[in-house]
Design an enzyme around this catalytic site. Structure first.
Site, PDB file in Angstrom:
ATOM      1  CG  HIS A 143      -1.890   0.987   1.431  1.00 45.74           C
ATOM      2  ND1 HIS A 143      -1.620   2.276   1.823  1.00 45.74           N
ATOM      3  CD2 HIS A 143      -3.230   0.915   1.260  1.00 45.74           C
ATOM      4  CE1 HIS A 143      -2.754   2.949   1.879  1.00 45.74           C
ATOM      5  NE2 HIS A 143      -3.746   2.150   1.542  1.00 45.74           N
TER       6      HIS A 143
ATOM      7  CG  ASP B   2       0.632  -2.618   6.122  1.00 46.35           C
ATOM      8  OD1 ASP B   2      -0.319  -2.784   6.914  1.00 46.35           O
ATOM      9  OD2 ASP B   2       0.553  -1.894   5.110  1.00 46.35           O
TER      10      ASP B   2
ATOM     11  CE  LYS C 296      -7.207  -0.271   6.384  1.00 47.51           C
ATOM     12  NZ  LYS C 296      -7.906   0.141   5.167  1.00 47.51           N
TER      13      LYS C 296
ATOM     14  CB  CYS D  24      -3.648   3.263  -1.525  1.00 43.83           C
ATOM     15  SG  CYS D  24      -4.781   4.592  -1.185  1.00 43.83           S
TER      16      CYS D  24
ATOM     17  CD  GLN E  10      -6.859  -4.641   4.153  1.00 44.57           C
ATOM     18  OE1 GLN E  10      -7.781  -5.384   4.488  1.00 44.57           O
ATOM     19  NE2 GLN E  10      -7.056  -3.370   3.848  1.00 44.57           N
TER      20      GLN E  10
HETATM   21  N1  PMP Z   1      -1.709  -0.890   4.585  1.00 49.85           N
HETATM   22  C1  PMP Z   1      -2.676  -1.632   4.053  1.00 49.85           C
HETATM   23  C2  PMP Z   1      -2.353  -3.020   3.584  1.00 49.85           C
HETATM   24  C3  PMP Z   1      -3.965  -1.113   3.954  1.00 49.85           C
HETATM   25  O1  PMP Z   1      -4.936  -1.852   3.414  1.00 49.85           O
HETATM   26  C4  PMP Z   1      -4.224   0.201   4.397  1.00 49.85           C
HETATM   27  C5  PMP Z   1      -5.606   0.816   4.274  1.00 49.85           C
HETATM   28  N2  PMP Z   1      -6.231   0.590   3.054  1.00 49.85           N
HETATM   29  C6  PMP Z   1      -3.181   0.917   4.951  1.00 49.85           C
HETATM   30  C7  PMP Z   1      -1.943   0.343   5.038  1.00 49.85           C
HETATM   31  C8  PMP Z   1      -3.382   2.303   5.465  1.00 49.85           C
HETATM   32  O2  PMP Z   1      -4.261   2.290   6.528  1.00 49.85           O
HETATM   33  P1  PMP Z   1      -4.756   3.682   7.151  1.00 49.85           P
HETATM   34  O3  PMP Z   1      -5.394   4.426   6.019  1.00 49.85           O
HETATM   35  O4  PMP Z   1      -5.725   3.281   8.205  1.00 49.85           O
HETATM   36  O5  PMP Z   1      -3.549   4.372   7.649  1.00 49.85           O
END
Ligand code: PMP
Length: 429
Positions: free
Chosen positions: A140, A217, A243, A383, A220
């Site tokens: 991401h 990270d 999430k 993203c 997910q």
């Molecule tokens: N890493 C991953 C794998 C994500 O799916 C996301 C959110 N889509 C993020 C980071 C960023 O999370 P946040 O917007 O809550 O900071």
């Protein structure tokens, strides 16, 4: 602290472990009763953010109605209750991911801030011109951009682990990418864009043999499967409350305790100090050294309630339910003409995320038509633009499942998709 905040495993489903009562779970989520354009809402955008159970909403109201106060400094009853509930939430987070102690848990705003915290503090102190950072093509943007900025500032190298044809990590030749200069491997446990589950435990072992630190990270993964940061043996781990049935505005950074001790603070101000003179300051103990200013008290307490809810369901059960839904959705989507499905074919290798496309249709067009049928999906680059570039697409349509989704909702998705495809096929003829 109120009774609800202090009690865990209270019995949400009324069913023994091994099966979830989805109809009963759905009753806990008021938003699932609403309609969109006259159709029942089918919420399949859980990878972006999950819906919230009544228990969390009530805990937020209870906090503001009965013990709202600033924490840590107060000498009065309300402040003490709020402080106890806030710190109890930290302990719940630690237990949930099997961190060795609550002191390893730093509250941030989200995953993005947690990763930036590591880049600004540990990264600035440990990455130099002779260092390298290793990422993967599945990341991401929040696990790319902070490292691009850091490596550019320090003149360090930035490399990416590529993908196999099945869109899993290409680990053949890893030794050529991870060398003696690689100070950090930063990798997602589950891809938000394709659902691919990465072998983070094996990667961490390989990285540590090489003297490379590991950030995982978990944005997910933690919401959807059991996670044990000690078994994984990562050095840093980041995720977001929103999430996983929790509120927005709360994230978590887990780090090995000795790392947090040696790292410089991220932001300076109140709460993160023990003593301040005109000239300088002495930092507070960890984890408070990293929590400058008044934190997001209500939402951290609410997050604790969301963790209780998930713990009560059992993360093995959550994972089993999502695998069943994904398996069914994959089967149904594979029967549809022309649909291109991304990610590993076996549901065991993926989280509850399915990304797909029609060859000649823009994902936004599909998403917009699905919305008219009450089906909320995400359409776009998720993203993950370097990944989209690698796949040679501008974006995908993404359906992502959670604990309240049903097989019937997959049927609604598939039917609506058929309608969308027919609509655009006629349109282009
Ligand atoms: N890493 C991953 C794998 C994500 O799916 C996301 C959110 N889509 C993020 C980071 C960023 O999370 P946040 O917007 O809550 O900071």
């Amino acid at each position: 602290m109120t009774e609800a905040e202090s009690v865990t495993n209270q019995g949400v489903t009324g069913k023994p472990a091994g099966g979830l009562d989805i109809a009963r779970i759905r009753e806990d989520f008021p938003i699932l009763a609403r309609e969109v354009y006259g159709k029942p809402l089918v919420y399949l955008d859980n990878a972006a953010t999950s819906q919230k159970p009544r228990q969390l909403i009530e805990a937020l109201v209870r906090y503001y109605e009965s013990y709202n106060a600033n924490i840590h400094r107060a000498v009065h009853c309300l402040g003490e209750e709020a402080t106890a509930a806030y710190e109890e939430a930290r302990a719940k987070v630690a237990r949930f991911i099997n961190a060795p102690s609550p002191e390893c848990i730093v509250f941030t705003r989200n995953t993005t801030e947690a990763i930036n915290l590591v880049a600004y503090t540990w990264g600035r102190a440990n990455i130099g011109p002779d260092s390298g950072v290793l990422l993967t093509l599945l990341e991401h943007h929040s696990n790319i951009v902070p490292w691009q900025r850091l490596t550019a500032e320090k003149g360090a190298s930035l490399r990416y682990i590529g993908l196999t044809e099945q869109q899993t990590l290409e680990l053949d030749g890893l030794e050529n990418l991870m060398d003696s200069r690689t100070r950090l491997l930063s990798v997602t446990q589950v891809s938000n864009a394709l659902g691919t589950i990465n072998p983070v435990q094996e990667l961490a072992a390989e990285a540590h043999r090489n003297g490379t630190m590991v950030l995982v990270d978990g944005a997910q993964s933690v919401p959807h499967m059991p996670v044990d940061v000690q078994a994984m043996d990562c050095d840093f781990f980041a995720f977001s409350a929103h999430k996983m049935l929790g509120p927005t505005g709360v994230g978590v950074l887990y780090a090995r305790p000795e790392l947090l001790q040696e790292m410089e603070p991220f932001l300076g101000g109140g709460e993160m100090i023990k003593r301040v003179t005109q000239e300088d300051a002495i930092w507070n103990d960890v984890p408070w050294k990293f929590e400058a200013g008044t934190p997001n008290i209500a939402d951290v307490i609410g997050f604790g309630v969301a963790i209780d809810y998930l713990s009560d369901l059992g993360m093995e059960n959550v994972r089993a339910h999502e695998m069943e839904i994904s398996e069914y959705a994959l089967r149904r989507l594979r029967q549809m003409e022309e649909v291109i499905i991304y990610g590993p074919p076996d549901p065991a290798d993926r989280g509850g995320v399915i990304s797909f496309n029609y060859p000649d249709l823009h994902p936004h067009d599909i998403g917009t038509v699905l919305d008219r049928y009450g089906v909320a999906v995400r359409a776009g680059h998720h993203c993950a633009q370097p990944l989209m570039h690698h796949l040679d697409v501008s974006g995908t349509v993404r359906a992502s499942f959670y604990v309240y989704n049903t097989l019937e909702e997959v049927d609604v998705l598939v039917d609506a998709l058929g309608q969308a495809h027919a609509f655009f096929s006629n349109d282009t003829k």
